[in-house]
Design a protein around this motif. Structure first.
Motif, mmCIF file in Angstrom:
data_model
loop_
_atom_site.group_PDB
_atom_site.id
_atom_site.type_symbol
_atom_site.label_atom_id
_atom_site.label_comp_id
_atom_site.label_asym_id
_atom_site.label_seq_id
_atom_site.Cartn_x
_atom_site.Cartn_y
_atom_site.Cartn_z
ATOM 1 N N HIS A 75 -15.856 4.081 -67.868
ATOM 2 C CA HIS A 75 -16.864 4.211 -66.319
ATOM 3 C C HIS A 75 -16.686 5.689 -66.366
ATOM 4 O O HIS A 75 -15.874 6.752 -66.694
ATOM 5 C CB HIS A 75 -17.108 3.469 -65.165
ATOM 6 C CG HIS A 75 -15.391 4.521 -64.756
ATOM 7 N ND1 HIS A 75 -15.863 4.340 -64.038
ATOM 8 C CD2 HIS A 75 -13.906 4.601 -65.019
ATOM 9 C CE1 HIS A 75 -14.281 4.677 -63.277
ATOM 10 N NE2 HIS A 75 -12.905 4.385 -63.676
ATOM 11 N N ARG A 76 -17.651 6.380 -65.065
ATOM 12 C CA ARG A 76 -18.084 7.818 -65.387
ATOM 13 C C ARG A 76 -18.133 8.033 -63.730
ATOM 14 O O ARG A 76 -18.841 7.327 -62.584
ATOM 15 C CB ARG A 76 -18.988 8.152 -66.103
ATOM 16 C CG ARG A 76 -19.205 8.040 -67.889
ATOM 17 C CD ARG A 76 -20.783 8.479 -68.017
ATOM 18 N NE ARG A 76 -20.123 8.041 -69.427
ATOM 19 C CZ ARG A 76 -20.529 6.971 -69.785
ATOM 20 N NH1 ARG A 76 -20.346 5.272 -69.292
ATOM 21 N NH2 ARG A 76 -20.476 6.080 -71.548
ATOM 22 N N LEU A 77 -17.614 9.615 -63.438
ATOM 23 C CA LEU A 77 -18.088 9.986 -62.718
ATOM 24 C C LEU A 77 -18.694 11.145 -62.380
ATOM 25 O O LEU A 77 -18.577 11.829 -63.239
ATOM 26 C CB LEU A 77 -16.381 10.447 -61.766
ATOM 27 C CG LEU A 77 -15.530 9.345 -61.207
ATOM 28 C CD1 LEU A 77 -14.722 9.491 -60.755
ATOM 29 C CD2 LEU A 77 -16.389 8.778 -60.284
ATOM 30 N N VAL A 123 -15.498 -6.825 -67.937
ATOM 31 C CA VAL A 123 -14.583 -6.396 -66.618
ATOM 32 C C VAL A 123 -15.943 -6.248 -65.591
ATOM 33 O O VAL A 123 -16.503 -6.225 -64.706
ATOM 34 C CB VAL A 123 -13.122 -6.206 -66.802
ATOM 35 C CG1 VAL A 123 -12.991 -6.262 -65.234
ATOM 36 C CG2 VAL A 123 -12.865 -7.005 -67.258
ATOM 37 N N PHE A 124 -16.530 -4.474 -66.235
ATOM 38 C CA PHE A 124 -17.103 -4.166 -64.983
ATOM 39 C C PHE A 124 -18.884 -4.650 -65.545
ATOM 40 O O PHE A 124 -19.358 -4.675 -64.288
ATOM 41 C CB PHE A 124 -17.367 -2.624 -65.862
ATOM 42 C CG PHE A 124 -16.383 -1.861 -65.308
ATOM 43 C CD1 PHE A 124 -16.480 -0.909 -64.255
ATOM 44 C CD2 PHE A 124 -14.842 -1.493 -65.705
ATOM 45 C CE1 PHE A 124 -15.298 0.071 -63.725
ATOM 46 C CE2 PHE A 124 -13.932 -0.877 -65.353
ATOM 47 C CZ PHE A 124 -14.397 0.302 -63.757
ATOM 48 N N LYS A 125 -19.530 -5.155 -66.468
ATOM 49 C CA LYS A 125 -20.347 -5.095 -66.008
ATOM 50 C C LYS A 125 -20.498 -7.345 -65.213
ATOM 51 O O LYS A 125 -21.466 -7.114 -64.948
ATOM 52 C CB LYS A 125 -20.647 -6.249 -68.042
ATOM 53 C CG LYS A 125 -21.539 -6.355 -68.001
ATOM 54 C CD LYS A 125 -22.468 -7.204 -69.754
ATOM 55 C CE LYS A 125 -23.789 -7.670 -69.577
ATOM 56 N NZ LYS A 125 -23.821 -7.701 -70.725
ATOM 57 N N VAL A 167 -15.181 3.302 -49.097
ATOM 58 C CA VAL A 167 -16.517 2.998 -49.679
ATOM 59 C C VAL A 167 -16.589 2.273 -50.590
ATOM 60 O O VAL A 167 -15.520 2.695 -51.741
ATOM 61 C CB VAL A 167 -17.712 4.183 -50.267
ATOM 62 C CG1 VAL A 167 -19.489 3.699 -50.490
ATOM 63 C CG2 VAL A 167 -17.533 5.215 -48.620
ATOM 64 N N LYS A 168 -17.115 1.348 -51.433
ATOM 65 C CA LYS A 168 -16.800 -0.073 -51.919
ATOM 66 C C LYS A 168 -18.470 -0.481 -52.888
ATOM 67 O O LYS A 168 -18.786 -1.150 -51.657
ATOM 68 C CB LYS A 168 -15.990 -1.292 -51.299
ATOM 69 C CG LYS A 168 -14.933 -0.715 -51.131
ATOM 70 C CD LYS A 168 -14.144 -1.911 -50.982
ATOM 71 C CE LYS A 168 -12.269 -1.912 -50.431
ATOM 72 N NZ LYS A 168 -12.217 -3.099 -49.738
ATOM 73 N N PRO A 169 -18.590 0.099 -53.539
ATOM 74 C CA PRO A 169 -19.875 -0.260 -53.999
ATOM 75 C C PRO A 169 -19.426 -1.022 -54.764
ATOM 76 O O PRO A 169 -18.867 -1.579 -55.542
ATOM 77 C CB PRO A 169 -19.972 1.041 -54.849
ATOM 78 C CG PRO A 169 -18.888 1.471 -55.545
ATOM 79 C CD PRO A 169 -18.311 1.135 -54.536
ATOM 80 N N GLU A 170 -20.682 -2.215 -54.650
ATOM 81 C CA GLU A 170 -21.138 -3.388 -55.390
ATOM 82 C C GLU A 170 -21.051 -3.383 -56.629
ATOM 83 O O GLU A 170 -21.273 -4.573 -58.403
ATOM 84 C CB GLU A 170 -21.233 -5.245 -54.501
ATOM 85 C CG GLU A 170 -20.659 -4.965 -53.390
ATOM 86 C CD GLU A 170 -21.076 -6.470 -52.685
ATOM 87 O OE1 GLU A 170 -22.364 -6.833 -53.242
ATOM 88 O OE2 GLU A 170 -21.043 -6.084 -51.678
#
Length: 234
Positions: free
Chosen positions: A62-64, A87-89, A156-159
């Motif tokens: 993943h990226r920032l 897992v991310f998908k 902050v927790k992005p879904e």
């Protein structure tokens, strides 16, 4: 315990995964600027640390964004990469960010839902309340953690994982991230840094099948130092 490599801070490593605390201003991947990247720095670290001949395998999971600091997770094996991509998908990773804003949200905690449309030419994302052609749904939850002077810390927790999601969604509720002039901040931080930090990742290890929590300490600059006491219990 974090380990220091040349120009990088390793916060977690095993046979399959490696996690790095990325400084703001550093690219994860190469772009047209051809500036040094985090990916290359981690490859160099692995090559030297383990005396590896030839090319080093490394997959970015993943990226920032460049002006954002914090956790970047990479894979040292193809098995680790393919399984973590799944897992991310499947959204089985809990991502926690910390953001400094200069205005208290009207509601001290809540959920934001928008439909995001990216303008690729301008590298800017626009948030819409209602569905729009080409726009993707974005959801995040946020919570006010505490205040010091005119700085408010949000957890902050992005879904979902949309481009510039946290930046544009917080701005849309009237709380742009400090330093993020692209999305409405009236305060400019040194350089192009914005006060958004990838703080924690929680997930099941894709090979060991054990719960894993990885945390990246906030930057040591004056802005984050002032709020660090608020982060120590998170």
């Amino acid at each position: 315990m974090a380990r220091k490599g040349k120009h990088i801070e390793i916060v977690y490593e095993d046979n399959h995964l490696i996690a790095v605390n990325k400084p703001s201003g550093v690219l994860v991947h190469s772009d047209r600027t051809e500036d040094p990247t985090l990916e290359d720095a981690v490859k160099d670290f692995i090559k030297v640390e383990y005396n590896k001949p030839g090319a080093v395998y490394l997959g970015v999971i993943h990226r920032l964004d460049r002006p954002v600091s914090g956790l970047v997770l990479m894979a040292k094996t193809s098995k680790g990469l393919s399984r973590m991509n799944e897992v991310f998908k499947e959204r089985k990773v809990e991502k926690t960010y910390l953001a400094i804003v200069n205005k208290l949200p009207a509601n001290q905690e809540g959920t934001l839902e928008h439909y995001l449309l990216k303008d690729t030419a301008k590298n800017k994302t626009h948030a819409h309340i209602k569905p729009k052609k080409g726009a993707k749904k974005a959801v995040l939850s946020y919570k006010f953690v505490g205040r010091i002077a005119d700085k408010y810390l949000l957890e902050v927790k992005p879904e979902t994982g949309r481009p510039h999601q946290i930046r544009v969604q917080l701005s849309s509720m009237g709380c742009p991230i400090q330093g993020d002039v692209k999305y409405g901040s009236t305060i400019k931080n040194p350089g192009t840094d914005i006060a958004l930090h990838g703080f924690k990742l929680n997930f099941q290890h894709p090979v060991k099948k054990e719960h894993l929590e990885i945390k990246a300490e906030v930057p040591g600059n004056d802005l984050w130092k002032s709020l660090k006491p608020l982060t120590e219990t998170l």
